[in-house]
Design an enzyme around this catalytic site. Structure first.
Site, short mmCIF file in Angstrom:
data_model
loop_
_atom_site.label_atom_id
_atom_site.label_comp_id
_atom_site.label_asym_id
_atom_site.label_seq_id
_atom_site.Cartn_x
_atom_site.Cartn_y
_atom_site.Cartn_z
N GLY A 127 0.42 -1.18 0.09
CA GLY A 127 -0.07 -0.25 -0.50
C GLY A 127 0.53 1.37 0.11
O GLY A 127 0.65 2.32 -0.50
N CYS A 128 2.14 1.27 0.48
CA CYS A 128 2.85 2.40 0.63
C CYS A 128 3.24 3.01 -0.45
O CYS A 128 3.60 4.29 -0.77
CB CYS A 128 3.93 2.44 2.54
SG CYS A 128 3.04 2.46 3.56
N THR A 129 4.22 1.72 -1.56
CA THR A 129 4.54 1.45 -2.03
C THR A 129 3.49 2.21 -3.72
O THR A 129 3.79 3.51 -4.16
CB THR A 129 5.26 0.23 -2.51
OG1 THR A 129 6.41 0.10 -1.95
CG2 THR A 129 5.98 0.64 -3.86
#
Length: 148
Positions: free
Chosen positions: A43-45
């Site tokens: 999700g952060c990527t």
């Protein structure tokens, strides 16, 4: 906790190049500061890459983008290089700035929260968006800046 209309807090953190960054250097610019849980997670990527892909749109409206997590500068440097991130990545290893902004943990306190703050050119908070899902953070931030 920061509320709509509040001014951008003064803080200092190291960036992905292990250089000190001060929020006072962006006082006359619009700025999007997004807090995220962890480098290299799916999700952060996805969120970082969407900010990367829309970065020129943010620049076109005079805004800087800043990502903040508790990862150290070495992790940020690798994350930034691998995904060709053109914006500032700040290391908040002690959670001091996260606390200053009032970003709460999610998933029953298991994960650092994901929250996006948009400040206008006068340094006032015009949008605060909290969702553990990375989707919508970028579009909401751009909309807040273009509807000023």
């Amino acid at each position: 906790m920061i509320k709509l209309g509040d001014k951008l807090p003064v803080f200092e953190l190291e960036n992905q190049h292990a250089e000190m960054f001060s929020s006072t250097t962006i006082e006359s610019k619009a700025v999007v500061i997004y807090f995220y849980p962890k480098d290299f997670t799916p999700g952060c990527t996805a969120e970082a890459c969407e900010f990367r892909d829309k970065y020129e749109d943010f620049k076109d409206v005079g805004a800087e983008v800043i990502g903040v997590s508790s990862d150290d500068t070495v992790s940020h440097a690798k994350f930034s290089k691998r995904h060709k991130l053109p914006f500032i990545m700040l290391s908040d290893t002690k959670g001091k700035v996260r606390k200053q902004f009032g970003v709460k943990s999610s998933l029953m306190g298991l994960l650092p929260g994901r929250e996006t703050f948009v400040f206008d050119k006068s340094g006032s908070l015009i949008m605060r968006y909290n969702s553990i899902k990375s989707k919508n953070h970028i579009s909401k931030a751009l909309k807040a800046l273009t509807n000023e």
